[in-house]
Design a protein around this motif. Sequence first.
Motif, PDB file in Angstrom:
ATOM      1  N   UNK A 225       5.718  -3.655 -10.121  1.00 13.33           N
ATOM      2  CA  UNK A 225       5.029  -3.746  -8.837  1.00 13.33           C
ATOM      3  C   UNK A 225       3.536  -3.428  -9.001  1.00 13.33           C
ATOM      4  N   UNK A 226       2.796  -4.452  -9.380  1.00 10.35           N
ATOM      5  CA  UNK A 226       1.385  -4.236  -9.742  1.00 10.35           C
ATOM      6  C   UNK A 226       0.580  -3.596  -8.613  1.00 10.35           C
ATOM      7  N   UNK A 227       0.815  -4.019  -7.381  1.00  6.60           N
ATOM      8  CA  UNK A 227      -0.034  -3.521  -6.305  1.00  6.60           C
ATOM      9  C   UNK A 227       0.176  -2.026  -6.098  1.00  6.60           C
ATOM     10  N   UNK A 228       1.463  -1.637  -6.043  1.00 10.64           N
ATOM     11  CA  UNK A 228       1.763  -0.227  -5.826  1.00 10.64           C
ATOM     12  C   UNK A 228       1.316   0.605  -7.023  1.00 10.64           C
ATOM     13  N   UNK A 229       1.560   0.093  -8.219  1.00  9.28           N
ATOM     14  CA  UNK A 229       1.223   0.880  -9.403  1.00  9.28           C
ATOM     15  C   UNK A 229      -0.292   1.063  -9.543  1.00  9.28           C
ATOM     16  N   UNK A 230      -1.036   0.004  -9.368  1.00  7.19           N
ATOM     17  CA  UNK A 230      -2.492   0.116  -9.499  1.00  7.19           C
ATOM     18  C   UNK A 230      -3.041   1.083  -8.448  1.00  7.19           C
ATOM     19  N   UNK A 231      -2.442   1.045  -7.288  1.00 14.19           N
ATOM     20  CA  UNK A 231      -2.884   1.961  -6.235  1.00 14.19           C
ATOM     21  C   UNK A 231      -2.636   3.418  -6.661  1.00 14.19           C
ATOM     22  N   UNK A 232      -1.443   3.621  -7.198  1.00 16.13           N
ATOM     23  CA  UNK A 232      -1.041   4.952  -7.644  1.00 16.13           C
ATOM     24  C   UNK A 232      -2.010   5.466  -8.717  1.00 16.13           C
ATOM     25  N   UNK A 233      -2.296   4.605  -9.685  1.00 14.64           N
ATOM     26  CA  UNK A 233      -3.225   4.965 -10.753  1.00 14.64           C
ATOM     27  C   UNK A 233      -4.594   5.305 -10.160  1.00 14.64           C
ATOM     28  N   UNK A 234      -5.001   4.492  -9.214  1.00 17.99           N
ATOM     29  CA  UNK A 234      -6.327   4.676  -8.624  1.00 17.99           C
ATOM     30  C   UNK A 234      -6.411   6.013  -7.876  1.00 17.99           C
ATOM     31  N   UNK A 235      -5.337   6.338  -7.187  1.00 22.65           N
ATOM     32  CA  UNK A 235      -5.309   7.606  -6.444  1.00 22.65           C
ATOM     33  C   UNK A 235      -5.409   8.785  -7.419  1.00 22.65           C
ATOM     34  N   UNK A 236      -4.628   8.707  -8.515  1.00 26.83           N
ATOM     35  CA  UNK A 236      -4.632   9.800  -9.498  1.00 26.83           C
ATOM     36  C   UNK A 236      -6.010   9.974 -10.120  1.00 26.83           C
ATOM     37  N   UNK A 237      -6.584   8.873 -10.570  1.00 26.70           N
ATOM     38  CA  UNK A 237      -7.843   8.983 -11.289  1.00 26.70           C
ATOM     39  C   UNK A 237      -8.974   9.378 -10.332  1.00 26.70           C
ATOM     40  N   UNK A 238      -8.881   8.928  -9.098  1.00 21.44           N
ATOM     41  CA  UNK A 238      -9.917   9.303  -8.132  1.00 21.44           C
ATOM     42  C   UNK A 238      -9.880  10.800  -7.864  1.00 21.44           C
ATOM     43  N   UNK A 306      -5.751  -8.409 -11.946  1.00 20.21           N
ATOM     44  CA  UNK A 306      -6.043  -9.312 -10.835  1.00 20.21           C
ATOM     45  C   UNK A 306      -4.929 -10.339 -10.669  1.00 20.21           C
ATOM     46  N   UNK A 307      -4.538 -10.964 -11.793  1.00 17.35           N
ATOM     47  CA  UNK A 307      -3.525 -12.012 -11.700  1.00 17.35           C
ATOM     48  C   UNK A 307      -2.166 -11.468 -11.270  1.00 17.35           C
ATOM     49  N   UNK A 308      -1.809 -10.315 -11.819  1.00 15.86           N
ATOM     50  CA  UNK A 308      -0.528  -9.730 -11.419  1.00 15.86           C
ATOM     51  C   UNK A 308      -0.546  -9.370  -9.930  1.00 15.86           C
ATOM     52  N   UNK A 309      -1.664  -8.850  -9.467  1.00 13.53           N
ATOM     53  CA  UNK A 309      -1.770  -8.509  -8.041  1.00 13.53           C
ATOM     54  C   UNK A 309      -1.643  -9.766  -7.185  1.00 13.53           C
ATOM     55  N   UNK A 310      -2.309 -10.817  -7.593  1.00 15.87           N
ATOM     56  CA  UNK A 310      -2.258 -12.070  -6.826  1.00 15.87           C
ATOM     57  C   UNK A 310      -0.828 -12.586  -6.750  1.00 15.87           C
ATOM     58  N   UNK A 311      -0.110 -12.483  -7.869  1.00 17.29           N
ATOM     59  CA  UNK A 311       1.286 -12.946  -7.891  1.00 17.29           C
ATOM     60  C   UNK A 311       2.084 -12.227  -6.811  1.00 17.29           C
ATOM     61  N   UNK A 312       1.872 -10.921  -6.731  1.00 14.65           N
ATOM     62  CA  UNK A 312       2.601 -10.102  -5.761  1.00 14.65           C
ATOM     63  C   UNK A 312       2.146 -10.432  -4.317  1.00 14.65           C
TER      64      UNK A 312
END
Length: 666
Positions: A225-238, A306-312
């Motif tokens: 789940x690229x969208x959820x995972x990238x969000x999660x990563x972004x929250x942690x690193x932020x 980007x591409x994985x997010x677009x797919x989702x």
Amino acid sequence: TQSLSDLAESLAALGINQIPQAPNTHPTVNPIDVYRSHITDLLVPITGAEPGVIYGALAWTQTLEMGDLALPVPALRLRGRKPGELAEEIASRFPPSPLLEPPVAAGTYVKFWFKPEPLSRLVIPSILKNGAAYGFNRTLGLRDPEDESKGRKKIIVEFSSPNIAKPFHAGHLRSTIIGGFLANLYAGAGWDVVRMNYLGDWGKQYGVLAVGFERFGSEEALVANPIAHLFEVYVKVSAIQKEEDDKMKALREEIAALKEKGEAVEEQEKALAALVNDGIDEQARRYFRRMSDGDPEAIAIWTRFRNLSIEKYRQTYARLNISFDDYSGESQVQDSSMEEAARIMAERGVSEESEGAVIVDLTKYSKKLGKAVVKKKDGTSLYLTRDIGAMKERFDKYNFDKMIYVVAAAQDLHLAQLFKIVELMGFRDISERCQHINFGMVLGMSTRRGTVKFLDDILRDVGEFMHDLMRSNEDKYKQVDDPEGTADILGISAVMVQDMTGKRINNYHFDIKRMTSFEGDTGPYLQYAHARLSSIVRKVGLKPEDLLTADLSLLSEKHATEQEAKHATEQEAKHATKQEAKHAANLVRSLAQFPDVFLNTHRTLEPVTVLTYLFKMTHALSSSYDHLQVMKSDPEVKKARMALYYAARTVLNNGMRLLGLTPLDR
Ligand code: ARG
């Protein structure tokens, strides 16, 4: 679709031997146009006004008590005539017509009512023959209305445009719903539509994301789940970024304080330097630098995100019947376009240097527009700069006649600045084709699980809510084939209809309970109305071809079921007949309005224009069921009523699809 000769035949049968031919008249798709032309023909000799003026003045009415069409006499612009007197004169001199009741003067208005039976005979066959095309007017998009070979106008509808690794917030939800509707509207008007998603996918924060992924990323979770995972990563690193930020601030204060006391600061300075030179912020800056410089490795990783997010995204949009033709985005804007824009702005004196940055001072044109920064001190581009480059690129690529930006009212200033700057650059012909379609906020959009982060969450939650609601009626629940799928569509309809219920600019409260109710003007109510009509269609089993031979005069006559007739007194029977005729006539009049509603919507660009109409029509429909029963009536009456209901289903189906809803049959 209905052909001209079909229409000529219907008209001849009503005693009218001429097909209306006024410019902008589309009698084969819009039955009301027949009336406008007919009234115009009869009014020319009475008033001496120009036919075009009369035709244009004949206005549709909000409520049927105002008549089916109304003529505001002052709109005829006849000098030296008192409008009130002229209205009286028109009413008294109007000749008998096979299509119209005698008109009535009311102040400076003349009201016209259509005779019910001829109206049924014009409208119902038109709907049966035009089917899924009824109401839409594909001539609006023609470059030349008289000549189809000259091609169609092109429009870009830019909408949704979420930001990768960030929440899909209410603004994106509204943009998606309204944008999807506008794209359908223009497609229905015969325009060539490009649906464009302009992703937020560029800037230092995507350097932050990449650095975060190196630390916390999981390949498996990314693919799942690229969208959820990238969000999660972004929250942690932020969070770490913020922590480091606070630490640096504290260290700086500590150092200053120690220095004042003349104490050693070596250790603190070492710690500070480590953070400054190698903290998340600096790593992200360096990473984004690599991305902007086109470093292949950095670009490859980011392209994959980007591409994985677009797919989702694609899968989620599909649930809303939306597919984009172009996934553009801020990252796709070429440096060369922005450099070219910078050169033009400088040469034309549009931009100026200010404290190392480049700005455009728009206060010269309007205080409200303010000063806009187009290049930062460090030479990097901004959101606005990318939009300037993108507009020109889109024009070169698509040569659009019109472009709509569906973006929250919170960005009014941004878009006003964008349009003005492009105009000042000498591209007025492009900026004039652009329009910002804005909208208000959604208040309190949260669900059972807390505040919403992704579109999928919103849709899942309302879907589950609908599912629970459906389960509360065991018997009915058992009759549904695919309860989950049905609940999902009902939930989506609930969200969409609530969103489109007011004027776009209004804010509204996200209220799951109200939007999912089957009562009141909600999405589930429209779905219920559609399913009920579909069920009648299924049970009776007559096709449009069969229904074309129905005797529609039976709609306005007496024919209570035999059983009812036996038990009714004469008085009661008479009353029932009148009720039947009235209900049938009101429903037909409502169905006749749909093509005009479409035209009006094309002007207002407000989904509520369609929605208000659909609720009025379905109310007329639901109050007619008791008076116009189908199953128990005689075969010919059954057929006539079935033709009416079939037509009503077509109109409801077309209107729902225009809004972007998926009409349910069960
Ligand atoms: N991604 C932006 C946001 O979430 C919306 C983009 C709107 N379109 C545009 N051309 N600026 O705020």
